[in-house]
Every structure is written in C-alpha cells, then in structure tokens.
Write a protein that holds these residues in place. Structure first.
Motif, PDB file in Angstrom:
ATOM      1  N   SER A  19       1.300  21.651 -16.622  1.00 62.91           N
ATOM      2  CA  SER A  19       2.002  20.915 -15.816  1.00 62.91           C
ATOM      3  C   SER A  19       3.524  19.984 -16.392  1.00 62.91           C
ATOM      4  CB  SER A  19       1.774  19.292 -16.439  1.00 62.91           C
ATOM      5  OG  SER A  19      -0.163  19.457 -15.979  1.00 62.91           O
ATOM      6  N   ALA A  20       4.139  20.949 -17.237  1.00 55.79           N
ATOM      7  CA  ALA A  20       5.700  20.917 -16.788  1.00 55.79           C
ATOM      8  C   ALA A  20       6.323  22.467 -16.264  1.00 55.79           C
ATOM      9  CB  ALA A  20       6.077  21.201 -18.444  1.00 55.79           C
ATOM     10  N   SER A  21       5.792  23.144 -16.276  1.00 58.42           N
ATOM     11  CA  SER A  21       6.073  24.201 -15.415  1.00 58.42           C
ATOM     12  C   SER A  21       5.895  24.216 -13.799  1.00 58.42           C
ATOM     13  CB  SER A  21       5.375  25.444 -15.681  1.00 58.42           C
ATOM     14  OG  SER A  21       5.434  25.852 -16.788  1.00 58.42           O
ATOM     15  N   ILE A  22       4.721  23.283 -13.364  1.00 55.40           N
ATOM     16  CA  ILE A  22       4.570  23.259 -11.650  1.00 55.40           C
ATOM     17  C   ILE A  22       5.921  22.016 -11.774  1.00 55.40           C
ATOM     18  CG2 ILE A  22       2.893  22.131 -10.339  1.00 55.40           C
ATOM     19  CD1 ILE A  22       0.326  23.288 -12.308  1.00 55.40           C
ATOM     20  N   LEU A  23       5.606  21.453 -12.401  1.00 55.65           N
ATOM     21  CA  LEU A  23       7.082  20.874 -12.184  1.00 55.65           C
ATOM     22  C   LEU A  23       8.852  21.199 -12.066  1.00 55.65           C
ATOM     23  CD1 LEU A  23       6.336  16.827 -13.682  1.00 55.65           C
ATOM     24  CD2 LEU A  23       6.249  17.316 -11.298  1.00 55.65           C
ATOM     25  N   ALA A  24       8.747  21.731 -12.554  1.00 56.58           N
ATOM     26  CA  ALA A  24      10.275  22.790 -13.186  1.00 56.58           C
ATOM     27  C   ALA A  24      10.287  23.692 -12.153  1.00 56.58           C
ATOM     28  CB  ALA A  24       9.886  23.520 -14.484  1.00 56.58           C
ATOM     29  N   ALA A  25       8.764  24.205 -11.604  1.00 54.57           N
ATOM     30  CA  ALA A  25       8.595  25.183  -9.921  1.00 54.57           C
ATOM     31  C   ALA A  25       9.346  24.045  -9.133  1.00 54.57           C
ATOM     32  CB  ALA A  25       7.851  26.284 -10.127  1.00 54.57           C
ATOM     33  N   GLY A  26       8.402  22.555  -8.804  1.00 56.48           N
ATOM     34  CA  GLY A  26       8.950  22.369  -8.167  1.00 56.48           C
ATOM     35  C   GLY A  26      10.201  21.264  -7.560  1.00 56.48           C
ATOM     36  N   LEU A  27      10.929  21.518  -8.668  1.00 53.97           N
ATOM     37  CA  LEU A  27      12.793  21.378  -9.246  1.00 53.97           C
ATOM     38  C   LEU A  27      13.061  22.361  -8.057  1.00 53.97           C
ATOM     39  CD1 LEU A  27      14.102  19.124  -9.680  1.00 53.97           C
ATOM     40  CD2 LEU A  27      14.169  20.287 -11.756  1.00 53.97           C
ATOM     41  N   VAL A  28      12.977  23.935  -8.785  1.00 51.28           N
ATOM     42  CA  VAL A  28      13.513  24.654  -8.353  1.00 51.28           C
ATOM     43  C   VAL A  28      13.359  24.783  -6.851  1.00 51.28           C
ATOM     44  CG1 VAL A  28      13.415  27.336  -8.293  1.00 51.28           C
ATOM     45  CG2 VAL A  28      12.925  25.935 -10.527  1.00 51.28           C
ATOM     46  N   SER A  29      12.012  24.434  -6.806  1.00 52.30           N
ATOM     47  CA  SER A  29      12.017  24.408  -4.978  1.00 52.30           C
ATOM     48  C   SER A  29      12.902  23.705  -3.803  1.00 52.30           C
ATOM     49  CB  SER A  29      10.848  24.792  -4.364  1.00 52.30           C
ATOM     50  OG  SER A  29      10.773  24.751  -3.269  1.00 52.30           O
ATOM     51  N   LEU A  30      12.509  22.363  -4.490  1.00 45.56           N
ATOM     52  CA  LEU A  30      13.482  20.776  -4.133  1.00 45.56           C
ATOM     53  C   LEU A  30      15.441  21.001  -4.373  1.00 45.56           C
ATOM     54  CD1 LEU A  30      13.140  18.283  -2.918  1.00 45.56           C
ATOM     55  CD2 LEU A  30      13.371  17.445  -5.162  1.00 45.56           C
ATOM     56  N   LEU A  31      16.014  22.329  -5.288  1.00 43.01           N
ATOM     57  CA  LEU A  31      17.326  21.973  -5.819  1.00 43.01           C
ATOM     58  C   LEU A  31      18.062  23.154  -4.357  1.00 43.01           C
ATOM     59  CD1 LEU A  31      17.325  21.739  -9.001  1.00 43.01           C
ATOM     60  CD2 LEU A  31      18.283  20.491  -7.538  1.00 43.01           C
ATOM     61  N   ALA A  32      16.518  24.123  -4.282  1.00 42.95           N
ATOM     62  CA  ALA A  32      17.148  25.194  -3.316  1.00 42.95           C
ATOM     63  C   ALA A  32      16.958  24.908  -1.831  1.00 42.95           C
ATOM     64  CB  ALA A  32      16.115  26.896  -3.829  1.00 42.95           C
ATOM     65  N   SER A  33      15.909  23.891  -2.208  1.00 43.50           N
ATOM     66  CA  SER A  33      16.068  22.889  -0.115  1.00 43.50           C
ATOM     67  C   SER A  33      17.626  22.493  -0.658  1.00 43.50           C
ATOM     68  CB  SER A  33      15.136  22.181  -0.091  1.00 43.50           C
ATOM     69  OG  SER A  33      15.074  20.966  -0.668  1.00 43.50           O
ATOM     70  N   VAL A  34      18.329  22.129  -1.195  1.00 40.80           N
ATOM     71  CA  VAL A  34      19.596  21.438  -1.337  1.00 40.80           C
ATOM     72  C   VAL A  34      20.158  21.832  -1.284  1.00 40.80           C
ATOM     73  CG1 VAL A  34      20.783  19.900  -2.693  1.00 40.80           C
ATOM     74  CG2 VAL A  34      18.393  18.735  -2.520  1.00 40.80           C
ATOM     75  N   LEU A  35      20.142  23.418  -1.745  1.00 42.37           N
ATOM     76  CA  LEU A  35      21.466  24.183  -1.673  1.00 42.37           C
ATOM     77  C   LEU A  35      21.800  25.171  -0.222  1.00 42.37           C
ATOM     78  CD1 LEU A  35      23.448  26.191  -3.227  1.00 42.37           C
ATOM     79  CD2 LEU A  35      21.731  27.960  -3.742  1.00 42.37           C
ATOM     80  N   PHE A  36      20.412  25.146   0.259  1.00 38.70           N
ATOM     81  CA  PHE A  36      20.620  24.934   2.244  1.00 38.70           C
ATOM     82  C   PHE A  36      20.756  24.279   2.942  1.00 38.70           C
ATOM     83  CE2 PHE A  36      16.425  28.362   0.646  1.00 38.70           C
ATOM     84  CZ  PHE A  36      17.163  29.045   0.739  1.00 38.70           C
ATOM     85  N   LEU A  37      20.924  23.241   1.797  1.00 35.79           N
ATOM     86  CA  LEU A  37      21.002  21.884   2.898  1.00 35.79           C
ATOM     87  C   LEU A  37      22.913  22.025   3.078  1.00 35.79           C
ATOM     88  CD1 LEU A  37      20.770  19.375   5.033  1.00 35.79           C
ATOM     89  CD2 LEU A  37      20.707  18.541   2.617  1.00 35.79           C
ATOM     90  N   VAL A  38      23.088  22.408   1.568  1.00 38.69           N
ATOM     91  CA  VAL A  38      24.778  22.766   1.328  1.00 38.69           C
ATOM     92  C   VAL A  38      25.925  23.854   2.257  1.00 38.69           C
ATOM     93  CG1 VAL A  38      26.718  23.185  -0.255  1.00 38.69           C
ATOM     94  CG2 VAL A  38      24.881  21.426  -0.810  1.00 38.69           C
ATOM     95  N   LEU A  39      24.839  25.051   1.921  1.00 40.73           N
ATOM     96  CA  LEU A  39      25.446  25.667   3.253  1.00 40.73           C
ATOM     97  C   LEU A  39      25.030  26.047   4.347  1.00 40.73           C
ATOM     98  CD1 LEU A  39      23.711  28.569   0.322  1.00 40.73           C
ATOM     99  CD2 LEU A  39      25.667  28.021   0.686  1.00 40.73           C
ATOM    100  N   ALA A  40      24.728  24.382   4.937  1.00 44.50           N
ATOM    101  CA  ALA A  40      24.234  24.505   6.548  1.00 44.50           C
ATOM    102  C   ALA A  40      23.240  24.851   7.432  1.00 44.50           C
ATOM    103  CB  ALA A  40      25.821  25.020   6.850  1.00 44.50           C
ATOM    104  N   ALA A  41      22.289  25.008   7.181  1.00 36.10           N
ATOM    105  CA  ALA A  41      21.193  25.590   7.066  1.00 36.10           C
ATOM    106  C   ALA A  41      19.876  24.682   7.111  1.00 36.10           C
ATOM    107  CB  ALA A  41      20.840  26.247   5.953  1.00 36.10           C
ATOM    108  N   PRO A  42      19.671  23.341   7.716  1.00 35.57           N
ATOM    109  CA  PRO A  42      18.612  21.959   7.409  1.00 35.57           C
ATOM    110  C   PRO A  42      17.964  22.483   7.978  1.00 35.57           C
ATOM    111  CG  PRO A  42      20.417  21.820   9.320  1.00 35.57           C
ATOM    112  CD  PRO A  42      20.884  23.114   8.857  1.00 35.57           C
TER     113      PRO A  42
END
Length: 84
Positions: A30-53
């Motif tokens: 469960s912790a691994s799944i949540l952490a993998a989801g967090l990686v993906s969510l942070l990647a979406s934040v990074l894409f937003l910072v890089l002006a790719a909404p």
C-alpha cells in the motif's frame, strides 16, 4: 525561467526521487502504491511548472488517479481471493 520556477522544479524533482525510493524499498504494498502515485502527481506539477498544462492534467488524471485506483483495486482482489 526565473529563479523561483527553477527552485520549484528542483524541489519537485527531489521530492519525486524521495517518493520513488520509498516506492522501491518499502515493505508495504500500500505504501509503495501511494508513493508511486505521489511520483506521478509530482510529475504533473513539474509539467505544469514547465508550461505544459495539458500534459500535466493528463498525468494527474491517468498516472496519478486512475493508475493508483487500479493498483489498489487489483491489490484488494488479490488479497480477497475472489474466484470469478
């Protein structure tokens, strides 16, 4: 890119690395799944910072939301032992 945006991107990348390490080395599925989801969510934040909404919205919906839900659904099915 301004220095504030660069700092946000650097912090996001470091947080992604930390979450990826947690997902890799955690003993709990469960912790691994949540952490993998967090990686993906942070990647979406990074894409937003890089002006790719549009890419950020797709990553947040598919990578973070749907994939995490699917992993938990499959984990519950496997642990439940239902035979269909």
């Amino acid at each position: 890119m301004s220095s504030l945006m660069l700092a946000i991107a650097a912090f996001t990348v470091l947080a992604m690395l930390a979450a990826a390490l947690i997902a890799t080395f955690s003993k709990s599925l469960s912790a691994s799944i949540l952490a993998a989801g967090l990686v993906s969510l942070l990647a979406s934040v990074l894409f937003l910072v890089l002006a790719a909404p549009d890419v950020a919205m797709t990553e947040a919906a598919i990578g973070s939301g749907l994939t995490t839900f699917l992993f938990f659904f499959v984990l519950a099915r496997v642990r439940g032992g239902d035979n269909d």
